[in-house]
Structure formats: C-alpha cells, structure tokens
Design an enzyme around this catalytic site. Structure first.
Site, PDB file in Angstrom:
ATOM      1  N   CYS A 200       1.899  -3.832   6.949  1.00 61.52           N
ATOM      2  CA  CYS A 200       0.964  -4.139   5.857  1.00 61.52           C
ATOM      3  C   CYS A 200      -0.266  -4.827   6.451  1.00 61.52           C
ATOM      4  CB  CYS A 200       1.595  -5.087   4.844  1.00 61.52           C
ATOM      5  SG  CYS A 200       3.160  -4.568   4.145  1.00 61.52           S
ATOM      6  N   HIS A 204      -4.261  -4.526   5.782  1.00 59.61           N
ATOM      7  CA  HIS A 204      -4.727  -5.509   4.807  1.00 59.61           C
ATOM      8  C   HIS A 204      -5.026  -6.879   5.399  1.00 59.61           C
ATOM      9  CE1 HIS A 204      -4.187  -2.534   1.745  1.00 59.61           C
ATOM     10  NE2 HIS A 204      -2.981  -2.293   2.193  1.00 59.61           N
ATOM     11  N   ARG A 243       2.776   0.728  -5.757  1.00 58.67           N
ATOM     12  CA  ARG A 243       1.782   0.740  -4.673  1.00 58.67           C
ATOM     13  C   ARG A 243       2.446   0.505  -3.319  1.00 58.67           C
ATOM     14  NH1 ARG A 243      -0.858   2.834  -2.207  1.00 58.67           N
ATOM     15  NH2 ARG A 243      -2.956   2.472  -1.407  1.00 58.67           N
ATOM     16  N   CYS A 247       2.069   2.904  -0.100  1.00 53.05           N
ATOM     17  CA  CYS A 247       1.598   2.429   1.213  1.00 53.05           C
ATOM     18  C   CYS A 247       2.597   2.824   2.292  1.00 53.05           C
ATOM     19  CB  CYS A 247       1.464   0.908   1.213  1.00 53.05           C
ATOM     20  SG  CYS A 247      -0.091   0.331   0.554  1.00 53.05           S
TER      21      CYS A 247
END
Lengths: 286, 140
Positions: A200, A204, A243, A247
């Site tokens: 992640c 991000h 979501r 992802c």
C-alpha cells in the site's frame, strides 16, 4: 515506458529522501507507538508537500494536484453520491420487521458517529468497522446481512458519514490487544504483495502524486475520511474494503475477504493515521 | 588523475558488490540477462538459470509426471493461499494445466503447472520476506 521510468525514479528518490531503515516506531507490542507513527507520517507528508495544509489531506490527491482538483470540484457541483445519501437515509430510518431500527444499535441514534469507527471492541475482541456494526445491527434484529462492498450497506454508511461531516476522526488504541490489531494493520500496509511486489505504501506513501499513466495516487493521510466513495470507474458507491480488494487486484494479488480480520485491522491502522482530520464522506473519486 | 577517478570508483564498487552478492543475487542477475537454460559459475560451482519448477517440467512428458506436477503445484498454491499471499493468475494457470492434462497435452500441462507452482512458491517467499522487511518502509 517514460512514465514508468519517471514513476520509479520518483519513488526511489522519495524512498531515499523520506525513509530510513528500521523505523524506531516499533514492530512489537512493546515498542509500537501509534501516536509516534501518526506524527511521523504527518511529518513525512508535510516535508514532501510543505504547501499543503494538513486539513486538506482529507481531499486525497485533490489536495496535491491542482489540475485534478479543478476537475473534481466541477464534479462535486452535482455530487454523484447525492441520491445514495438520500437512499441511505431512507434505509437507515426504515424499521426492521421487529419494529426496531439502526438508530437503536448506535450511540446518539447513529447520527454523527462516523469518526469513532473503526473501534476496538473489548466485548468482541476485534476491530469493529462501521459496516460490520451495520450488519451486526441487522442480524441482532433478525435481518439478513447486507453485502459488504456496495449497494445498500454503502448507502447506509454514506448517510451515516454525511451526518458526521466535520467531526474529527478519533480512533483509540486502548490496550495491548488493540495494539496487536493496530500493529497487524500497520504491517499489512507496509508489506509487499502480489506479482508486482507492491505494498500500500509504495503507491500511497512513496508514490503519492507521481503519474501512473493518467492518474496520480493519493496520500494515505486522510484516505479514510471520505469513504464510502462514488468512483467513476465503478459508476457507483463502494466501501473502503471494496477499494482494498481493487488495490490488491491491481498489483496482481488475490484480494482478501472484505471485513475479514486483515482488512479491518488495516482500516484500524489507516484510520488512526488520520486522527484529527475531519470526516468528509461520502466522496467522489475517479 | 581526475579522469581515472570514475574508473577506480567503479572497480572498487564493483568488487565490493560482487563480494556482497548472494547466490540469489547472482542467479537473478544471470536469469535476467540470459533467461532459462544458461550455465553460470558461483563460488567455483556450476549452476544453471533454471527454476526448480522448470527442471521438474523438463521430465518426460507423460500423464504420470503431469499429474504429479499439477498435484505439487496445487499443494504449493494451498500453502500460499493459507498465508494470504496468493497471486491472481495462479488459479487460472492451474485450471489450464488440468485442462491440458485432460486433453492429453502433457508437456503443456507440465509447463503450466510449473509456472503456477513457481508463482505460488514466490508468493510464500514474498510472505516471509515481507514479515522481515516491512518495517524498513515506515517513515520515522
């Protein structure tokens, strides 16, 4: 190829600039410090994007990229989630077969409570997200569970978020068991997965605001404040766990179960990171 | 003198890099350069750039070997699923391997099973590696 190269170069630079090995914020129950993690994350973003106000991170990538923001602001003139909020309100207020309603399951009748989710439940010995609480409310009142990712549960969640607009995210990690769940979520966030071997954090954190084809990935700081979201790609409202699954598929990893322990713990960690930011869901995204 | 500095630096760096290289580093570099089936030397020993699964798929193509390779690929797939690090394509590749076996195309079945097993093994390795390395990505 040029874009990929620029993204990789940018990510590498960001990695070198903002990271160092063996973070002091801990990887055991004894050493992990959620507040230190939150402050370190904020500091990381403020160092990279000094011109961005902390409060604006709730707007995701639109806090960082002016061109994207302009498009988004136009979209928000007629918010695509408006009808979902109305339908969510109706669903929220429709009594169950036993005469009770969602309002009976939540503090303050379920109004203005979004900022307190997810929370560590001593009684259940697990992290309870808003969507989990909605379905627990249903089953406790003899109703069937709703699907976790879209449709009615997202609409109810959207309405509840809407009634909480402006409230500041306030997640607590009250004891060692909660700390363990938080730590698990933290590890999930930073662990590489899938055939593309990405975490992640790669998109991000290090990859924030770096173009990947026509898109730029948003910062994890403030990520949870605007969920559920109406995504143009979905053409509908979806929950945070929807979501997450998307992802994970994007990096060619098989998605974990929505509202399974892993994703709930991940949400717990990510929400703590956004403590102090205002609830502004539902939101609209590409 | 200055014009030799980059050369000296390169030599120093390359010698220290080689010294620090593990078998995995060398294997991966050779594999990336030459693909599979290439011979290379590491610490005086001769190796090839084949993955273990590719060597398994090089066994005689028959129903028994194909079934065995598919079974071991499925076992590895179950292992990676259990730790939640399954890759998206693996399941489909395994399905196609079983289809090829049914159709009597044993070599295709073995190649696909080898690919699926490799994916699954890499997923398990990724799981263990992530457990060790995730903390290095946390900002301080």
């Amino acid at each position: 190829m040029k874009i990929i190269t620029s993204w990789l170069a940018g990510a590498a630079l960001a990695l070198i600039a903002g990271m160092s090995s063996a973070a002091s914020t801990g990887n055991t129950i004894a050493t992990v410090d959620p507040e230190a993690d939150r402050l370190a994350l904020q500091a990381y973003f403020q160092k990279r994007f000094p011109e961005v106000e902390l409060a604006d991170y709730g707007n995701g990538i639109y806090a960082l990229d002016a061109a994207s923001r302009a498009q988004w602001e136009e979209l928000e003139e007629f918010p695509p989630y408006e009808f979902d909020i109305e339908e969510g309100e109706e669903l929220f207020n429709t009594p169950f077969a036993n005469g009770k309603s969602y309002a009976d399951c939540f503090e303050n009748g379920g109004i203005g409570v979004r900022q307190n989710f997810p929370y560590w439940s001593e009684q259940q010995d697990q992290v309870v997200t808003l969507e989990l609480a909605i379905n627990q409310c249903r089953t406790a009142n003899g109703e069937k569970k709703l699907g976790w990712k879209k449709g009615k549960i997202a609409q109810i969640s959207a309405y509840m978020a809407f009634t909480s607009a402006g409230e500041l995210i306030d997640i607590k990690v009250p004891n060692d068991k909660a700390k363990a769940a938080y730590l698990d979520g933290k590890a999930q966030f930073y662990s590489r997965r899938g055939q593309l071997n990405m975490s992640c954090a790669n998109c991000h954190l290090q990859g924030v605001n770096i173009p990947i084809r026509a898109d730029r990935t948003g910062p994890t700081l403030g990520h949870v404040t605007h969920f559920p979201v109406f995504r143009s790609k979905w053409g509908a409202l979806g929950t945070l766990h929807r979501r997450y699954g998307g992802c994970q598929n994007n990096v060619r990893g098989t998605a974990l179960k929505a509202q399974g322990e892993e994703y709930r713990n991940l949400e717990f960690f990510m929400s703590y990171m956004s403590n102090g930011l205002a609830v502004n869901g539902p939101g609209s995204r590409k | 003198m200055n014009k030799y500095l980059p050369l000296v630096a390169a030599l120093v760096l390359s010698s220290s890099t080689v010294a620090a290289q593990s078998f995995e580093d060398v294997f991966n570099a050779q594999r990336a350069l030459h693909g599979n089936g290439h011979a290379f030397t590491f610490e005086g020993e001769q190796y090839t750039t084949d993955h273990p699964e590719e060597l398994e798929a090089a066994a005689p193509a028959n129903a028994t070997n194909a079934k065995a390779l598919i079974a071991s690929a499925k076992a590895m797939h179950a292992e990676v699923k259990a730790v939640g690090y399954d890759w998206t394509l693996t399941k489909g590749i395994l399905k196609n391997a079983s289809k090829a076996l049914k159709a009597g195309d044993f070599q295709k079945a073995m190649n696909l099973a080898a690919q699926a097993k490799y994916h699954a093994r890499m997923g398990v390795a990724q799981y263990h590696n992530s457990k060790q390395s995730w903390l290095n990505m946390v900002p301080e």
